[in-house]
Structures are given as structure tokens and as C-alpha cells.
Design a protein around this motif. Structure first.
Motif, PDB file in Angstrom:
ATOM      1  N   ILE A 276       0.743  -1.290   0.089  1.00  0.00           N
ATOM      2  CA  ILE A 276       0.039   0.080  -0.026  1.00  0.00           C
ATOM      3  C   ILE A 276       0.914   1.204  -0.009  1.00  0.00           C
ATOM      4  O   ILE A 276       0.626   2.229  -0.738  1.00  0.00           O
ATOM      5  N   LYS A 277       1.909   1.290   0.927  1.00  0.00           N
ATOM      6  CA  LYS A 277       2.822   2.275   1.002  1.00  0.00           C
ATOM      7  C   LYS A 277       3.560   2.730  -0.452  1.00  0.00           C
ATOM      8  O   LYS A 277       3.655   3.889  -0.678  1.00  0.00           O
ATOM      9  N   LEU A 278       3.850   1.554  -1.168  1.00  0.00           N
ATOM     10  CA  LEU A 278       4.729   1.900  -2.744  1.00  0.00           C
ATOM     11  C   LEU A 278       3.650   2.236  -3.500  1.00  0.00           C
ATOM     12  O   LEU A 278       4.234   2.317  -4.713  1.00  0.00           O
TER      13      LEU A 278
ATOM     14  N   TYR B 216      -7.514   2.345   2.371  1.00  0.00           N
ATOM     15  CA  TYR B 216      -6.120   1.689   2.567  1.00  0.00           C
ATOM     16  C   TYR B 216      -5.172   2.143   3.481  1.00  0.00           C
ATOM     17  O   TYR B 216      -4.221   1.637   4.149  1.00  0.00           O
ATOM     18  N   PHE B 217      -5.433   3.418   3.872  1.00  0.00           N
ATOM     19  CA  PHE B 217      -4.862   4.074   5.016  1.00  0.00           C
ATOM     20  C   PHE B 217      -5.367   3.427   6.259  1.00  0.00           C
ATOM     21  O   PHE B 217      -4.449   3.087   7.278  1.00  0.00           O
ATOM     22  N   PHE B 218      -6.568   3.100   6.578  1.00  0.00           N
ATOM     23  CA  PHE B 218      -7.030   2.175   7.816  1.00  0.00           C
ATOM     24  C   PHE B 218      -6.569   0.661   7.451  1.00  0.00           C
ATOM     25  O   PHE B 218      -6.115   0.377   8.635  1.00  0.00           O
ATOM     26  N   LEU B 219      -6.214   0.298   6.295  1.00  0.00           N
ATOM     27  CA  LEU B 219      -5.933  -1.293   6.292  1.00  0.00           C
ATOM     28  C   LEU B 219      -4.419  -0.961   6.486  1.00  0.00           C
ATOM     29  O   LEU B 219      -4.035  -2.129   7.333  1.00  0.00           O
ATOM     30  N   VAL B 220      -3.622   0.032   6.352  1.00  0.00           N
ATOM     31  CA  VAL B 220      -2.062  -0.072   6.822  1.00  0.00           C
ATOM     32  C   VAL B 220      -2.365  -0.169   8.291  1.00  0.00           C
ATOM     33  O   VAL B 220      -1.419  -0.900   8.983  1.00  0.00           O
ATOM     34  N   ASN B 221      -2.893   0.641   9.037  1.00  0.00           N
ATOM     35  CA  ASN B 221      -3.264   0.859  10.601  1.00  0.00           C
ATOM     36  C   ASN B 221      -3.366  -0.568  10.854  1.00  0.00           C
ATOM     37  O   ASN B 221      -3.070  -0.929  12.113  1.00  0.00           O
ATOM     38  N   LEU B 222      -4.531  -1.121  10.418  1.00  0.00           N
ATOM     39  CA  LEU B 222      -5.298  -2.582  10.924  1.00  0.00           C
ATOM     40  C   LEU B 222      -4.018  -3.672  10.646  1.00  0.00           C
ATOM     41  O   LEU B 222      -3.906  -4.320  11.494  1.00  0.00           O
ATOM     42  N   SER B 223      -3.131  -3.185   9.575  1.00  0.00           N
ATOM     43  CA  SER B 223      -2.196  -4.381   9.710  1.00  0.00           C
ATOM     44  C   SER B 223      -1.015  -4.306  10.641  1.00  0.00           C
ATOM     45  O   SER B 223      -0.521  -5.107  11.078  1.00  0.00           O
ATOM     46  N   PHE B 224      -0.802  -2.986  10.934  1.00  0.00           N
ATOM     47  CA  PHE B 224       0.256  -2.690  11.962  1.00  0.00           C
ATOM     48  C   PHE B 224      -0.384  -3.178  13.071  1.00  0.00           C
ATOM     49  O   PHE B 224       0.502  -3.824  13.938  1.00  0.00           O
ATOM     50  N   LEU B 225      -1.505  -2.994  13.510  1.00  0.00           N
ATOM     51  CA  LEU B 225      -2.059  -3.457  14.799  1.00  0.00           C
ATOM     52  C   LEU B 225      -2.262  -4.862  14.868  1.00  0.00           C
ATOM     53  O   LEU B 225      -1.924  -5.595  16.039  1.00  0.00           O
TER      54      LEU B 225
ATOM     55  N   CYS C 287      -9.461  10.865   8.521  1.00  0.00           N
ATOM     56  CA  CYS C 287      -8.927   9.662   8.816  1.00  0.00           C
ATOM     57  C   CYS C 287      -8.118   9.488   9.719  1.00  0.00           C
ATOM     58  O   CYS C 287      -8.250   8.657  10.382  1.00  0.00           O
ATOM     59  N   ALA C 288      -7.051  10.601   9.801  1.00  0.00           N
ATOM     60  CA  ALA C 288      -6.070  10.375  10.691  1.00  0.00           C
ATOM     61  C   ALA C 288      -6.681  10.714  12.292  1.00  0.00           C
ATOM     62  O   ALA C 288      -6.300   9.851  13.281  1.00  0.00           O
ATOM     63  N   GLN C 289      -7.642  11.239  12.261  1.00  0.00           N
ATOM     64  CA  GLN C 289      -8.334  11.561  13.593  1.00  0.00           C
ATOM     65  C   GLN C 289      -9.169  10.480  14.141  1.00  0.00           C
ATOM     66  O   GLN C 289      -9.448   9.986  15.134  1.00  0.00           O
ATOM     67  N   LEU C 290      -9.780   9.720  13.011  1.00  0.00           N
ATOM     68  CA  LEU C 290     -10.692   8.503  13.376  1.00  0.00           C
ATOM     69  C   LEU C 290      -9.620   7.273  13.865  1.00  0.00           C
ATOM     70  O   LEU C 290      -9.990   6.814  14.845  1.00  0.00           O
ATOM     71  N   ALA C 291      -8.495   7.325  13.156  1.00  0.00           N
ATOM     72  CA  ALA C 291      -7.580   6.264  13.603  1.00  0.00           C
ATOM     73  C   ALA C 291      -6.950   6.707  14.925  1.00  0.00           C
ATOM     74  O   ALA C 291      -6.874   5.833  15.791  1.00  0.00           O
ATOM     75  N   GLY C 292      -6.542   8.018  15.026  1.00  0.00           N
ATOM     76  CA  GLY C 292      -6.074   8.391  16.200  1.00  0.00           C
ATOM     77  C   GLY C 292      -7.052   8.239  17.616  1.00  0.00           C
ATOM     78  O   GLY C 292      -6.510   7.779  18.558  1.00  0.00           O
ATOM     79  N   ALA C 293      -8.279   8.349  17.458  1.00  0.00           N
ATOM     80  CA  ALA C 293      -9.163   8.302  18.363  1.00  0.00           C
ATOM     81  C   ALA C 293      -9.180   6.785  18.706  1.00  0.00           C
ATOM     82  O   ALA C 293      -9.446   6.563  19.864  1.00  0.00           O
ATOM     83  N   SER C 294      -9.267   6.000  17.805  1.00  0.00           N
ATOM     84  CA  SER C 294      -9.287   4.396  17.869  1.00  0.00           C
ATOM     85  C   SER C 294      -8.014   4.111  18.879  1.00  0.00           C
ATOM     86  O   SER C 294      -8.375   3.417  19.891  1.00  0.00           O
ATOM     87  N   TRP C 295      -6.872   4.599  18.476  1.00  0.00           N
ATOM     88  CA  TRP C 295      -5.728   4.262  19.405  1.00  0.00           C
ATOM     89  C   TRP C 295      -5.913   4.636  20.701  1.00  0.00           C
ATOM     90  O   TRP C 295      -5.534   4.125  21.728  1.00  0.00           O
ATOM     91  N   LEU C 296      -6.351   6.125  20.836  1.00  0.00           N
ATOM     92  CA  LEU C 296      -6.494   6.729  22.169  1.00  0.00           C
ATOM     93  C   LEU C 296      -7.363   6.006  23.063  1.00  0.00           C
ATOM     94  O   LEU C 296      -7.126   5.804  24.174  1.00  0.00           O
TER      95      LEU C 296
END
Ligand SMILES: *[C@@H]1O[C@H](CO)[C@@H](O)[C@H](O)[C@H]1NC(C)=O
Length: 329
Positions: free
Chosen positions: A65-67, A76-85, A157-166
Motif C-alpha cells: 500500500i505504501k509503495l 487503505y490508510f485504515f488497512l495499513v493501520n489495521l495490519s500494523f495493529l 481519517c487520521a483523527q478517526l484512527a487516532g481516536a481508536s488508538w487513544l
């Protein structure tokens, strides 16, 4: 109940533990799969393969996804976050289990146990929230396609992902700190392969009702509510898809959310099995098998689902192979 009392795990308990009735300060023994005796080596080999496939699969998804600029979209931004998680999630449990399957001493310090519970549960809660954010993304894409780029801006998107982690991090600080402020005494043996909340709570020799109520509220707020939001999104998505005029359009629209739907089904499927199996028929062995499913097997399946079932990812992969980026040497 006579057959239950013959379970190998219970026999180990009755062998007598030198730490009986003393306060536990030097950690726990994770009994885990030691009842398998020599077969532990088979489980070790199987899990090693599963773990490596999970690691490589998720790393592969992140890199792909990054490449690929064509995959730089909210989904795919969320998918990268999900894979990292998922990498963090499975790594909080499986490597230690692999070591424990090989050595005799399956001890874990109290601090190690707390850290494991903390990390594992952060990932669990964050995953629920991220899956809900991804469902919202699919809902906006299908039900409000004209406003998609404004609603799902990269900032949003960054805020939604950030809120999930927080959410995961802060809720679990409170829950883990409370659990490890309880006194532990009696046998050191935990009949599980990692420090999950229920088996550790069994070792507390104080009233655990309040902690259990907190756990229930946490599951209700951060597991069930995301789940209901996902269901709601999919009801709206499916009714919108069914209203599309052409068969071709319906199939296209559905294919953009089928991977997410499968991942959600896998994740919540495992969670629901855990809750729906009646307590009376669950044994430490069956609990461990279910835990193994969601700590080791599902993190391996997610990248497979996303790469094999998804036309865009497959297209990007084919392009990369053609241009030779994955074919150095
Ligand atoms: C996941 O999302 C958070 C919050 O937006 C971000 O800080 C983090 O870098 C992301 N992780 C990855 C691996 O992309």
C-alpha cells in the motif's frame, strides 16, 4: 462432573504447589499447553509457520500500500493501520508462547504479565474501533459518494484512527492498573497460555465483582457499540446497493466492501464464539483453542483476504511484479 475432575490441568493443580496460600509477588506460571507433553513440539512448528505467515503477510500489505500511489485512499490508510495493529496484537502473545512450548519453565513476572495484558487488550479494543471506522468509510463511499472526498479527508481519517488508538490505550491503562492493584495469592498457575483478563482475575484473592463490572462496561462500550455501528453501516450500505439500477453496479459496489465484511466477520465471529459458548461447557482446553484462533490464526488470514479478494490490491501487486520492484536479484 467426574470427567471434568480428571482433566489433566486440574490434576496438575492438585500436585501441590509450594506457593500455596502465599501472596504472589514473583509472577505466574502459564500452564498453557503443557498438558500436550511431547506434542508441544508439533504445536510449536505449526504456530511458528502461522506466526511467520501473519508477520510477513501484514508487512507485505503495509509495503504494497505504501509503495502504490493508487492505493493511497482512506480505505487503505485504515488497512495499513489495521495490519500494523495485527502485527502488534499477535506479537504480544505468540512469540512468548513459542518459547514456552520449547522450555520447561513457563514463568512470567507480574510486570510482564501486566504488560502483556495491557498491550493485548489495547490492540483488541483499538481493532474494534478501527473496524468501525472502516465500516463508516465504506458507508460514506457507497451512500454519499459525491461527498466522499470531503468527508473522508486525510485529516478526518487520521483523527478517526487516532481516536481508536487513544480509546484503546487510555481504557486499558485504567483496566490493567486496577486488575494489578488487586492482591494475588494461592497457586501461581494460570491455566492459559497468556495473561488474559479472565484467567488472571481467577488468581485474585479479593472481591473481583467491581472489576468484572468495569470489564463488562468496557466490552459494552468499546466492543458492542462499534459492532452495532458496523451492523448499522452495513444495513445502510446493503439497502443502498440493492437500490442501484444495474447488476454490474451492484456487484462493483459490493466488491469494495466484501473484504472488510469478511475481516469483521472473522474478528467478531471469534469474539461471539467466546461469549456464546456456555460457561458450563467451556474447559481451559477449549478456551485456549478459541484464544489461539484469534491470537494466531485471524491475524494470518486478514492480509490473505485483502490481497486475494481485492481487485485493486491484486492489480497493484501485478504492476509491482511487472515493474520488477519485488524482483531485485
Ligand atoms: C495509524 O494511525 C495513527 C493515527 O492517525 C497514526 O499516528 C499512525 O502512524 C498510523 N500507523 C500506521 C502504521 O500507519
Amino acid at each position: 462432573s467426574s470427567s471434568v475432575s480428571l482433566s489433566p490441568l486440574q490434576m496438575m493443580d492438585s500436585e501441590g504447589d509450594p506457593g500455596e496460600n502465599q501472596t504472589i509477588s514473583d509472577g505466574f506460571i502459564l500452564v498453557g499447553f503443557s498438558y500436550l507433553n511431547k506434542l508441544q513440539i508439533l504445536l510449536f512448528l505449526l504456530l511458528l509457520v502461522i506466526y511467520l505467515v501473519a508477520l510477513m503477510g501484514n508487512l507485505f500489505v503495509i509495503l504494497l500500500i505504501k509503495l502504490n500511489p493508487s492505493l493511497h485512499t482512506p480505505m487503505y490508510f485504515f488497512l495499513v493501520n489495521l495490519s500494523f495493529l495485527e502485527i502488534c496484537y499477535t506479537s504480544s502473545v505468540v512469540p512468548q508462547l513459542l518459547v514456552h512450548l520449547l522450555v520447561e519453565e513457563n514463568t512470567i513476572s507480574l510486570a510482564g504479565c501486566a504488560a502483556q495484558m495491557y498491550v493485548f487488550n489495547i490492540m483488541g479494543l483499538t481493532e474494534c474501533c478501527l473496524l468501525a471506522a472502516m465500516a463508516y468509510d465504506r458507508y460514506v463511499a457507497i451512500c454519499h459518494p459525491l461527498h466522499y472526498t470531503t468527508i473522508m479527508s486525510s485529516r478526518a481519517c487520521a483523527q478517526l484512527a487516532g481516536a481508536s488508538w487513544l480509546t484503546g490505550i487510555s481504557v486499558e491503562v485504567a483496566q490493567t492498573a486496577w486488575i494489578f492493584s488487586l492482591p494475588f495469592c494461592g497457586s501461581h498457575r494460570i491455566h492459559h497460555f497468556f495473561c488474559d483478563i479472565p484467567p488472571v482475575l481467577k488468581k485474585a484473592c479479593a472481591d473481583t465483582l467491581k472489576v468484572k463490572i468495569l470489564g463488562f462496561i468496557v466490552s459494552l462500550l468499546f466492543i458492542m457499540i462499534p459492532f452495532l455501528l458496523i451492523i448499522l453501516s452495513y444495513i445502510l450500505i446493503i439497502s443502498a446497493i440493492l437500490r442501484l439500477p444495474s447488476e454490474e453496479g451492484r456487484r462493483k459496489a459490493f466488491s469494495t466492501c466484501s473484504s472488510h465484511l469478511m475481516v469483521v466477520t472473522l474478528f467478531y465471529g471469534a469474539a461471539l464464539i467466546t461469549y456464546l459458548v456456555p460457561r458450563s461447557s467451556s474447559t481451559p482446553e477449549s478456551d485456549q483453542m478459541i484464544s489461539l484462533m484469534y491470537t494466531a490464526v485471524t491475524p494470518m488470514l486478514n492480509p490473505i483476504i485483502y490481497t486475494l479478494r481485492n481487485k485493486e490490491v491484486k492489480g497493484a501487486l501485478r504492476k509491482k511484479i511487472d515493474t520488477g520492484i519485488f524482483a531485485h536479484n
